[in-house]
Design a protein around this motif. Structure first.
Motif: not given
Length: 246
Positions: A236-244
C-alpha cells in the motif's frame, strides 16, 4: 507487528521528518537506530536513540553498518527508508539560455539519493531478515510528487520509482512474511520543505489544500506506525496530504 521490543532502523532520521518517525517508534517501545550522514545532528540525538553514521548511497558502507547493527542487537525488524532530498528544477528554463534544459548530472544525483538509496538499504536489511526468518516491516517514505509535480522531473521520477519498488517488493517478500508499504506525504512543515519552496509557493499550496494547512511531521509518523502495526497491510502507498492532489 508488535513494535515494543522490535529493532528499527530509520534512515535520514537525525532531523525533520525522520526524527519524528524515530521518536515515535521509540515512544512505542522499539530500539531505534538512526542512520544519517549529518554527524553534528547525530551527536545531538535525544537519549534512547542510537546514531549510526551512514551514507545511504554508499553500498559497501551500508552493508557494513547494517551488519554491525544486526551483530549488536541480534536482529532488525523494521526499516523506514526516509533519507532523501527535495529537488526542484524545470525541464525547460528559457531564462537560462546557456543551459535551457534540465541538467542531466543533477537529474542523476537526485535519483541516486532518492531512489537508489532505497534499493541499497533495503537490499542490505532484507538479506538479514531472510537469513534469520524475521517477519519484518519496511516502510518507504514516498511523496505526493510521485504523481508528477511541475518543476520536479527528477524528484517525481525518483518517488514514482519508490512506489513501484514498494509494490514489487510486497509481492516478492510477502512469501517470507516481510511486508513493504509506503507513506506518500503531501507538503509537511519541515525545515527541508521551507528551504526547498519559497513562501509564495507554500501559501499557494495551503490555499489549495482542503485542510488549509501544511502537514505536521508527527502526522506522517502516525501513518508509519499504522503500517508497521497492521500485519495485513502490504503493498500500500498511503497518502497523507490533507486532501491535496497535484
Amino acid at each position: 507487528m508488535e513494535i515494543k521490543s522490535a529493532v528499527a532502523l530509520v534512515t535520514g532520521g537525525a532531523q525533520g521528518l525522520g526524527l519524528a518517525i524515530a521518536c515515535r517508534l521509540a515512544d512505542e517501545g522499539a530500539t531505534v537506530l538512526v542512520a544519517d550522514r549529518n554527524a553534528e545532528a547525530l551527536a545531538t540525538l535525544q537519549q534512547g536513540l542510537e546514531g549510526v553514521f551512514m551514507d545511504v548511497t554508499d553500498q559497501e558502507q551500508v552493508k557494513t553498518e547494517v551488519a554491525g547493527i544486526v551483530d549488536r542487537h541480534g536482529r532488525l525488524d523494521i526499516l523506514v527508508n526516509n533519507a532523501g532530498v527535495i529537488f526542484s528544477e524545470p525541464f525547460v528554463n528559457i531564462m537560462n539560455p546557456s543551459g535551457i534544459m534540465h541538467d542531466y548530472d543533477r537529474f542523476r544525483a537526485s535519483l541516486t539519493v532518492n531512489l537508489d538509496s532505497v534499493f541499497i538499504v533495503t537490499a542490505a536489511v532484507v538479506e538479514h531478515m531472510v537469513k534469520r526468518r524475521i517477519k519484518g516491516a519496511i516502510v518507504n517514505i514516498s511523496s505526493i510528487s510521485a504523481c508528477g509535480n511541475e518543476g520536479q522531473t527528477a524528484y517525481s521520477a525518483a518517488k514514482a520509482g519508490v512506489n513501484a519498488m514498494t509494490v514489487t517488493w510486497s509481492k516478492e517478500l510477502g512469501r517470507w512474511g516481510i511486508r513493504t508499504n509506503a507513506v506518500a506525504p503531501g507538503f509537511i512543515g519541515t525545515d527541508s520543505t521551507h528551504h526547498a519552496l519559497n513562501e509564495t509557493v507554500l501559501k499557494h499550496i495551503q490555499t489549495n489544500t482542503p485542510l488549509r494547512r501544511l502537514g505536521q511531521a508527527d502526522e506522517v509518523a502516525q501513518a508509519v506506525i499504522a503500517l508497521v502495526e497492521n500485519d495485513f497491510i502490504n503493498g500500500t502507498v498511503l497518502d497523507v496530504n490533507g486532501g491535496l492532489t497535484i
